[in-house]
Structures are given as C-alpha cells and as structure tokens.
Design an enzyme around this catalytic site. Structure first.
Site, PDB file in Angstrom:
ATOM      1  CG  ASP A 100      -1.790   1.208   1.305  1.00 43.72           C
ATOM      2  OD1 ASP A 100      -1.410   2.264   0.756  1.00 43.72           O
ATOM      3  OD2 ASP A 100      -2.876   1.100   1.882  1.00 43.72           O
ATOM      4  CG  HIS A 101       1.440   4.344  -3.153  1.00 45.46           C
ATOM      5  ND1 HIS A 101       0.167   4.049  -3.553  1.00 45.46           N
ATOM      6  CD2 HIS A 101       1.565   5.689  -3.266  1.00 45.46           C
ATOM      7  CE1 HIS A 101      -0.441   5.173  -3.904  1.00 45.46           C
ATOM      8  NE2 HIS A 101       0.378   6.181  -3.747  1.00 45.46           N
ATOM      9  CG  HIS A 159      -4.211   4.579  -0.494  1.00 48.68           C
ATOM     10  ND1 HIS A 159      -3.284   3.572  -0.501  1.00 48.68           N
ATOM     11  CD2 HIS A 159      -4.425   4.880  -1.798  1.00 48.68           C
ATOM     12  CE1 HIS A 159      -2.943   3.283  -1.748  1.00 48.68           C
ATOM     13  NE2 HIS A 159      -3.634   4.052  -2.555  1.00 48.68           N
TER      14      HIS A 159
HETATM   15  C1  BG6 Z   1      -3.581   4.706  -6.122  1.00 49.02           C
HETATM   16  C2  BG6 Z   1      -4.952   4.761  -6.730  1.00 49.02           C
HETATM   17  O1  BG6 Z   1      -3.488   3.658  -5.204  1.00 49.02           O
HETATM   18  O2  BG6 Z   1      -3.331   5.927  -5.435  1.00 49.02           O
HETATM   19  C3  BG6 Z   1      -5.067   5.928  -7.691  1.00 49.02           C
HETATM   20  O3  BG6 Z   1      -5.186   3.555  -7.459  1.00 49.02           O
HETATM   21  C4  BG6 Z   1      -4.677   7.219  -6.990  1.00 49.02           C
HETATM   22  O4  BG6 Z   1      -6.387   6.039  -8.203  1.00 49.02           O
HETATM   23  C5  BG6 Z   1      -3.333   7.060  -6.292  1.00 49.02           C
HETATM   24  O5  BG6 Z   1      -4.614   8.242  -7.962  1.00 49.02           O
HETATM   25  C6  BG6 Z   1      -3.029   8.270  -5.437  1.00 49.02           C
HETATM   26  O6  BG6 Z   1      -1.730   8.179  -4.944  1.00 49.02           O
HETATM   27  P1  BG6 Z   1      -0.886   9.471  -4.577  1.00 49.02           P
HETATM   28  O7  BG6 Z   1       0.376   8.932  -4.015  1.00 49.02           O
HETATM   29  O8  BG6 Z   1      -0.685  10.211  -5.873  1.00 49.02           O
HETATM   30  O9  BG6 Z   1      -1.708  10.245  -3.598  1.00 49.02           O
END
Ligand code: BG6
Length: 518
Positions: free
Chosen positions: A185-186, A248
């Site tokens: 989960d980045h 997230h």
């Molecule tokens: C991803 C989603 O996990 O997170 C995307 O699939 C979203 O839809 C993205 O745009 C948002 O990540 P960040 O790091 O740009 O806030």
C-alpha cells in the site's frame, strides 16, 4: 538485518516489466536507491513480460523513465550506465510452466556465481487476473522454497470484496509463507504517513490527549484533482471506495487510532493496526446513507481548464454508475475512541491534490472569558498535512493584542521542507528497500486486507443493490456532492479546508486559521 544496513545481494524479478508501474515507479525508485548507495553490492533486475525486447532496448526504455521521474536533476551518464548493466529482460508466457523452470535454472546459475545469501524478489506488476497463475507456476518451479530469501510482492487491488480477498490470500499463502508476502500500500511508504508513528509515539505531549476525553472528531481527506487518467478500464470496475478507502484511508485511520506498539517489529505494528480495524463498528445496512455517501463527477473546471465528465473518460461506460467520490463516517468501538466519529473522504476531480488529517479537539470544559472575548474563539486543532506540502500545524488560542480581552486562534507551523531542507524519499524507494531488507512492517498482512474489506462490506452491498439515480452529482473542481456536506453537517460539524489550500489562497488565513469552522 539492521534498518541502516545495505541489503544482501538481490535478484529482482518484475512480472509485467513492460508496463507502466515498472516504468513510472519501480525503476526510478531502484535507480535512486542506487544513487544513494542503498542498493546491494550485487544485484540484478530481471524484467519479464510477453513482448519481445532485448536488454539494450529495455535499458533504453527505462532510461527515458528515469530522465522524467527521477528527482535528481540530471541523469549522470556514467552512473546510469553502471546501474543499467544490471538490467535484463526476458520474454515469456506466464502460462508456460517451462518458462518458470528455465527461470529457476537461470536464477540458480546467477546465485552460484555470487557468494553469501541472496534475496530473490518476485514483483507482481500485473493485472489481478494473472496473479494466481504466476504464483502457482512459481510454486511448481519450486521458486518459493527459500523461505528466508524468496519474497513475493503484490500490488493492490487485493481482491474486490471479502470473498475474493480471501481467495487471493489463500492462493498466496498456499505457495508462500505469510512472512514471504509483501502486499504494497504505497501510502504506508510515504514519509509523512510514517511520521504519524514518530509524532504519536516519539512525543509525550500529545498521547495523553489522544482519546475520547479530548478529541471531538477526526477527519481524513485524500483529495485528487486528476480524473481517472488512462486507467478508466480498471477504475470503472473499482470506484473510490475500493481504490482508495479500502486501503490508503483505512490505513491512515489505523495509524491515527492504534494503541502504542511495544516495538517497531513488523508484526507488532500490524497487530496494533488490525485491532483498530476489528474495533470499527459495523455500519448498519439499513442506515447506510447516514454513514456513507458516493458521488460521480460531471464536467467542470479545474485550475482554469475545462475538464470532461467521468462518463466521457476513455474506457469508462457512458452510463457508468461507478463512484469517483466516497465519504464515510466510522466509529472505533474501544475505550480510547468510543463515540468519536472518524470522517473519511476521497475523490477525483476535487479542487486540488491534497491529503490531510485533522484532529479536532473538544472545546474547553468551561469558558472563563466573557462572550465579547470569544467572538473568534475556536477549539484546538491539530493538522497532519500528508501532501503536497508536508507539515504539522497546531491551532491554539492567544490574546489578541490590545487593551481589551479578545481571544484569537493562531497556527503553529512545522514544514518538513523548511526544517530539513532535504527531499524525502519517494514511497516506492522506502518500500522496495524494505522488501530487500526483509522488513514487512509497512506492508499489509492478509488479515489486515480482509478486515478492511469487512468494514466496507455493508456499504459495498448496499451500493450494489441500490443504484444511484443522481449520477453525476458533483461538478469537477468542487468538493464533491452535497450529500458529502450533509454527512458531516448532520452532526453539527463541517469539513476542514486543507491547510495547504488555506495557505495558498491567503497567507493570513494560514497564521490565523479562522475560516471554515466547526
Ligand atoms: C492509487 C490509486 O493507489 O493511489 C489511484 O489507485 C490514486 O487512483 C493514487 O490516484 C493516489 O496516490 P498518490 O500517491 O498520488 O496520492
């Protein structure tokens, strides 16, 4: 392995290496780790995909990505060449068992030439439909057998509901031990998200107040100004609840609500987080509308540019009922959080890309000051700005200068960029380094993914059974549908305008945060 040590020698295999994730995130992250001397002394990145491509073509294609996505000013020719020597590409069909047997032989050969322990990382940068097949074939080729060094990395989505998540977890754990599985989960790799742990458990100041006696409610906003970009085909099957909240936003909620961990060991943190998910009060199916709101964007304006509606986006059905906005009200049923609402909202085509957690404290128990002194009085508020301008802000009251007693709110501000004057690592750098080190603390365990689906199950079911009639129901460039405002207004509260936007629009509002009150 220590947190500050370089990892053991590593072979990094990327399934789906011709795709966007490899190009946009994985290779720039590995290259930056290399530049900062975090990559192992010995490593090899082996890209795997169906298309035919030679090593040189693969390297050339990735160099272009690094040029565009590396935060380093300019790609150093010599350093890139030294890094690129470690990049290889093999074409193959992931259905073919022989391909995996050949791979096993190839890996054995490479490892034989290297002394010491070697990690073998299988990174699944592929659509969900290919995951099971690849995992089974890795098992048949016995590539799962090194229980210490062999690791598999899975990208979201982890299923699309409780049942499919369970099946996916069974597939993974049927072949690999849970300790070998890294579900990414980045958001958990973001510096500011990790900092929630540092802030909460590295300070004595706030923890005694971190409970129902002092906190009125919590808001978590993850807003995006982009639409679905080129991901319509995936997104139209997912929607905001599955794409963002299941992972997230619920993970951020866990970090805000968890009990103090005894150590930073992977399972300790994950146990404490999963306890939060288990404590979330089930949303009553019959009252879904009081707890969950969905929306879909119509055409509108963002930063002066006209943007089309969701239904006009590429690969999206022209009568799509998929939500691009979702907001929830949740309660965590335990001693610490009883009766404290957590409001979560996320959406595409909102006014800005901004993520922030607002901890709203209760009013003082008794007002000492006369009404005239309190015209601008506001309760304390702590803001954890996750992006784009990472920082922490605390609102408190002071006496307004003058001969009368008048209280004014002011904002104490901390900005990462000012305090440290260093670019924080990107989330993927942190996470890929942790996989190489064998540290799973920032990754999702099987039970966490399932518990998160459990929280959302009534909403998914209710939304599936009751189609929305009002879609599209918010204009691009606004803060979502009216129902999103009502969700929080019904409790006598309102959404906080993220600090970043207040500061952009009006610097004074940044210092004296008096607008948009609850
Ligand atoms: C991803 C989603 O996990 O997170 C995307 O699939 C979203 O839809 C993205 O745009 C948002 O990540 P960040 O790091 O740009 O806030």
């Amino acid at each position: 392995m220590g947190k500050n040590a370089r990892p053991d020698s590593t072979i990094f295999l990327i399934f789906g290496a011709a795709g966007d994730l490899t190009w946009r995130k994985l290779i720039p992250a590995l290259y930056n780790l290399y530049l900062d001397d975090w990559m192992p002394e010995r490593f090899m990145v082996l890209g795997l995909d169906r298309i035919e491509m030679g090593d040189e073509e693969f390297r050339h294609h990735l160099r272009d990505s690094v040029e565009r996505n590396s935060p380093q000013e300019k790609v150093d020719k010599d350093r890139w060449s030294a890094f690129a020597e470690n990049l290889h590409f093999t074409s193959g069909d992931f259905k073919d068992e022989k391909f995996f047997n050949d791979l096993a032989e190839e890996l054995a050969k490479v490892k034989k030439g290297w002394d010491g322990p070697t990690n073998t990382i299988f990174y699944l940068a592929v659509p969900p439909s290919l995951v099971e097949m690849i995992v089974q074939n890795l098992g048949k080729a016995k590539l799962n057998q090194d229980r210490q060094g062999a690791r598999i990395v899975a990208e979201k989505p982890f299923g699309r509901d409780m049942d499919s998540a369970e099946r996916l977890n069974q597939t993974l754990t049927g072949i690999f031990n849970e300790s070998q599985i890294y579900r990414i989960d980045h958001y958990l790799g973001k510096e500011t998200v990790q900092n929630i742990l540092a802030f909460r458990f590295g300070n004595t100041l706030f923890e005694p107040l971190w409970n129902r006696h002092y906190i009125d409610h919590v808001q978590i906003t993850v807003a995006e100004s982009v639409g679905v970009e080129h991901r319509g085909a995936y997104y139209d099957q997912a929607g905001a609840l599955r794409d963002m909240i299941q992972n997230h936003l619920l993970q951020i909620l866990c970090l805000i609500a968890m009990e103090a961990p005894v150590s930073l060991k992977g399972n300790e943190i994950r146990n404490k987080k999963v306890d939060v998910l288990h404590a979330i009060r089930p949303i009553p199916f019959e009252e879904i509308n009081r707890f969950a709101v969905r929306g879909q964007y119509a055409a509108g304006w963002i930063e002066g540019e006209h943007v089309k509606s969701y239904r006009e986006e590429p690969d999206v059905a022209s009568d799509s009922l998929t939500e691009t906005y979702a907001a929830l009200k949740l309660f965590v049923d335990n001693w610490r959080w009883q009766s404290v609402p957590f409001y979560l909202r996320t959406g595409k085509r909102l006014p800005a890309k901004v993520s922030e957690v607002a901890i709203q404290f209760r009013p003082v128990p008794h007002q000492t000051f006369p009404a005239a002194a309190l015209m601008d009085w506001r309760p304390n508020r702590l803001l954890l700005a996750i992006q784009p301008d990472e920082g922490i802000f605390l609102r408190f009251e002071v006496k307004h200068p003058g001969l009368t007693m008048h209280l004014s709110p002011v904002l104490m501000q901390f900005y990462y960029r000012e305090a440290f004057q260093a670019e924080p690592p990107k989330a993927y750098e942190t996470l890929l380094l942790d996989v190489m080190r064998g540290d799973a603390a920032l990754f999702m365990r099987a039970d966490q993914t399932e518990a998160a689906w459990q929280v959302l199950a009534p909403v998914l079911q209710a939304w599936e059974e009751n189609k929305p009639f009002s879609f599209p129901n918010y204009q691009a460039g606004t803060w979502g549908p009216e129902e999103g405002e009502i969700l929080i207004a019904q409790d006598g509260r309102s959404w906080v305008i993220p600090t970043y936007l207040q500061c952009q629009e009006n610097l004074a509002a940044c210092h004296i945060a008096t607008t948009n009150e609850s």
